[in-house]
Design a protein around this motif. Structure first.
Motif, PDB file in Angstrom:
ATOM      1  N   PHE A  61       0.754  -1.222  -0.193  1.00 25.39           N
ATOM      2  CA  PHE A  61      -0.204  -0.066  -0.080  1.00 25.39           C
ATOM      3  C   PHE A  61       0.879   1.192  -0.109  1.00 25.39           C
ATOM      4  CE2 PHE A  61      -2.571  -3.227   1.413  1.00 25.39           C
ATOM      5  CZ  PHE A  61      -3.933  -3.110   1.047  1.00 25.39           C
ATOM      6  N   ASP A  62       0.155   2.359  -0.490  1.00 21.21           N
ATOM      7  CA  ASP A  62       0.988   3.585  -0.311  1.00 21.21           C
ATOM      8  C   ASP A  62       0.814   4.639   0.726  1.00 21.21           C
ATOM      9  OD1 ASP A  62       1.616   3.421  -3.299  1.00 21.21           O
ATOM     10  OD2 ASP A  62      -0.378   3.649  -3.537  1.00 21.21           O
ATOM     11  N   ILE A  63      -0.269   4.322   1.429  1.00 22.30           N
ATOM     12  CA  ILE A  63      -0.958   5.156   2.551  1.00 22.30           C
ATOM     13  C   ILE A  63      -1.289   4.138   3.702  1.00 22.30           C
ATOM     14  CG2 ILE A  63      -2.026   7.139   3.474  1.00 22.30           C
ATOM     15  CD1 ILE A  63      -1.992   8.345   0.544  1.00 22.30           C
ATOM     16  N   TYR A  64      -0.883   4.376   5.045  1.00 19.15           N
ATOM     17  CA  TYR A  64      -1.699   3.685   5.840  1.00 19.15           C
ATOM     18  C   TYR A  64      -2.263   4.641   6.983  1.00 19.15           C
ATOM     19  CZ  TYR A  64       1.247  -0.004   4.017  1.00 19.15           C
ATOM     20  OH  TYR A  64       2.233  -0.879   3.054  1.00 19.15           O
ATOM     21  N   ASP A  99      16.642   3.632  -1.114  1.00 20.15           N
ATOM     22  CA  ASP A  99      16.790   4.688  -2.287  1.00 20.15           C
ATOM     23  C   ASP A  99      15.745   4.502  -3.010  1.00 20.15           C
ATOM     24  OD1 ASP A  99      17.379   2.130  -3.553  1.00 20.15           O
ATOM     25  OD2 ASP A  99      19.302   2.989  -4.168  1.00 20.15           O
ATOM     26  N   ASN A 100      14.898   3.607  -2.864  1.00 25.29           N
ATOM     27  CA  ASN A 100      13.269   3.551  -3.507  1.00 25.29           C
ATOM     28  C   ASN A 100      12.729   5.068  -3.570  1.00 25.29           C
ATOM     29  OD1 ASN A 100      10.459   3.179  -4.436  1.00 25.29           O
ATOM     30  ND2 ASN A 100      10.840   0.940  -3.999  1.00 25.29           N
ATOM     31  N   PRO A 101      12.406   5.595  -4.737  1.00 21.85           N
ATOM     32  CA  PRO A 101      11.912   6.975  -4.745  1.00 21.85           C
ATOM     33  C   PRO A 101      10.218   7.048  -4.195  1.00 21.85           C
ATOM     34  CG  PRO A 101      11.865   6.101  -6.921  1.00 21.85           C
ATOM     35  CD  PRO A 101      12.482   5.172  -5.897  1.00 21.85           C
ATOM     36  N   ARG A 102       9.423   6.006  -4.326  1.00 19.17           N
ATOM     37  CA  ARG A 102       8.010   5.832  -3.910  1.00 19.17           C
ATOM     38  C   ARG A 102       7.984   5.656  -2.254  1.00 19.17           C
ATOM     39  NH1 ARG A 102       3.518   6.025  -6.827  1.00 19.17           N
ATOM     40  NH2 ARG A 102       1.583   5.179  -5.992  1.00 19.17           N
ATOM     41  N   LYS A 103       7.785   6.510  -1.466  1.00 13.85           N
ATOM     42  CA  LYS A 103       7.721   6.166  -0.026  1.00 13.85           C
ATOM     43  C   LYS A 103       6.337   5.758   0.374  1.00 13.85           C
ATOM     44  CE  LYS A 103      12.216   7.674  -0.022  1.00 13.85           C
ATOM     45  NZ  LYS A 103      13.309   6.595   0.048  1.00 13.85           N
ATOM     46  N   LYS A 104       6.639   5.397   1.772  1.00 17.08           N
ATOM     47  CA  LYS A 104       5.332   4.771   2.329  1.00 17.08           C
ATOM     48  C   LYS A 104       5.020   5.739   3.376  1.00 17.08           C
ATOM     49  CE  LYS A 104       5.670   0.831   0.092  1.00 17.08           C
ATOM     50  NZ  LYS A 104       4.582   0.356  -0.963  1.00 17.08           N
ATOM     51  N   TYR A 105       3.744   6.210   3.528  1.00 17.16           N
ATOM     52  CA  TYR A 105       3.132   7.334   4.440  1.00 17.16           C
ATOM     53  C   TYR A 105       2.182   6.790   5.548  1.00 17.16           C
ATOM     54  CZ  TYR A 105       5.028  10.330   0.964  1.00 17.16           C
ATOM     55  OH  TYR A 105       5.954  11.056  -0.067  1.00 17.16           O
ATOM     56  N   VAL A 106       2.600   6.896   6.682  1.00 19.01           N
ATOM     57  CA  VAL A 106       1.670   6.557   7.569  1.00 19.01           C
ATOM     58  C   VAL A 106       1.412   7.304   8.714  1.00 19.01           C
ATOM     59  CG1 VAL A 106       1.422   4.506   9.509  1.00 19.01           C
ATOM     60  CG2 VAL A 106       3.171   4.376   7.588  1.00 19.01           C
TER      61      VAL A 106
END
Length: 278
Positions: A61-64, A99-106
Motif C-alpha cells: 500500500f502507499d498510505i496507511y 533509495d526507492n523513490p516511492r515512499k510509504k506514508y503512515v
C-alpha cells in the motif's frame, strides 16, 4: 489525463479497535470518501482488523491510516497481532530509508501513537488518573507551528480527546537522536500538578502521529456526548459548564469540523504529492 490513466493510490486502514463499536474507522472512510473526488484521484482503501482478527496489511500500500483503540498500550507487548503490526512498521521504515523513490506514508492515531512512542522509547507511557474525554484544546509547539499538517489550524486548535493512557516526560535525547519532533502538547492545567501529555509527533518526513482524534467529526461526537456514561465522564472531569460548552463547539465550524477537514487532508496532500512525483 483521465482518471483511468492515473496510477492508483492504495490506502490501508489498520483497525486497532479490537472489535468494539467506534466512530474512528467511519471518520477515516468519510475523509477518504471526500478526498478522492475533490482531487480527482484513483484511490482505493482496504480495512484490516489488526487486533480482533490478527489481520495485517502488506507493504504494497502507499498510505496507511492506523487507528485508535481500547485498553492498555503496554499489555499487548509480545502478542501475535502486535508482532505482525511492528513487523509491518519496521518494513515500511526500512523501505523509506532505502533509495526507492516511492515512499510509504503512515498516520498513527491515539492507541497507535502510544504504541509507537513505546516502540521508540520517546517518553513514559502510563495510565491517567481519570479518563480524558471531550472536545479539548491542543497547543502547538514551536516545531508544530511550522509543520504543514497543522497548516490552517489555530493555536490552540480543538480536537476530540479520548484516552485512558498517555505519554508524558518526552525523552529529548531520543527525539534528537532519532530526528523526531514533538509538535503538540496537552493544554495546561494550572490547578492540577501533572505533566502535560504529548499530543502530536512527527516521526519522519513520512510518519505522523497524534494522541487525539483528527478523524472525528461533529456528527459522531454528538452521538457519543449524548450517551449517559460519556456525559458523566465529561461532567466528572470538567464540570457541567464545560460539557455544555462542548455541545456548543459541535456547532462551531472553526472547532471540530475544521480539524477533521484540515489535518488528515493536509497529510494526504503531502503523501499524494510525493507519490505522484516518484
Amino acid at each position: 489525463m483521465t482518471q483511468s490513466d492515473k496510477q492508483e493510490i492504495k490506502v490501508a486502514i489498520l483497525d486497532l479497535y479490537d472489535g468494539i463499536e467506534n466512530e474512528g474507522i467511519r471518520g477515516f472512510e468519510e475523509i477518504l470518501g471526500r478526498y478522492k473526488p475533490n482531487h480527482g484521484l484513483s484511490l482505493s482503501y482496504k480495512i484490516f482488523d489488526v487486533r480482533k482478527k490478527c489481520e495485517i496489511a502488506d507493504s504494497g500500500f502507499d498510505i496507511y491510516l492506523s487507528s485508535g483503540g481500547p485498553g492498555s498500550p503496554l499489555d499487548s507487548e509480545g502478542s501475535e497481532w502486535e508482532k505482525k503490526y511492528f513487523s509491518l512498521i519496521d518494513e515500511l521504515e526500512a523501505h523509506n530509508l532505502s533509495d526507492n523513490p516511492r515512499k510509504k506514508y503512515v498516520f498513527f492515531v491515539c492507541h497507535s501513537f502510544q504504541l509507537m512512542c513505546r516502540k521508540h522509547k520517546l517518553g513514559h507511557v502510563n495510565e491517567r488518573r481519570s479518563t480524558s474525554f471531550g472536545i479539548l484544546p491542543v497547543h502547538k509547539t514551536s516545531a508544530g507551528k511550522k509543520d504543514i499538517v497543522f497548516e490552517g489550524l489555530a493555536d490552540p486548535f480543538y480536537a476530540v480527546d479520548s484516552r485512558e493512557w498517555q505519554v508524558i516526560h518526552p525523552n529529548e535525547k531520543r527525539f534528537t537522536d532519532l530526528g523526531m519532533q514533538l509538535l503538540a502538547i496537552e493544554k495546561e492545567r494550572p490547578h492540577i500538578n501533572a505533566p502535560r501529555a504529548m499530543m502530536a509527533i512527527r516521526f519522519s518526513e513520512y510518519f505522523f502521529a497524534t494522541q487525539f482524534h483528527p478523524e472525528a467529526d461533529a456528527q459522531g461526537m454528538k452521538l457519543l456526548l449524548a450517551r449517559p456514561e460519556e456525559k458523566k465522564e465529561v461532567v466528572d472531569e470538567h464540570g457541567l459548564d464545560k460539557y455544555n460548552q462542548m455541545l456548543e463547539y459541535l456547532e462551531d465550524e472553526d472547532k471540530l469540523n475544521r480539524t477533521q477537514n484540515t489535518m488528515i487532508p493536509n497529510f494526504l496532500d503531502e503523501a499524494v504529492k510525493g507519490l505522484q512525483s516518484s
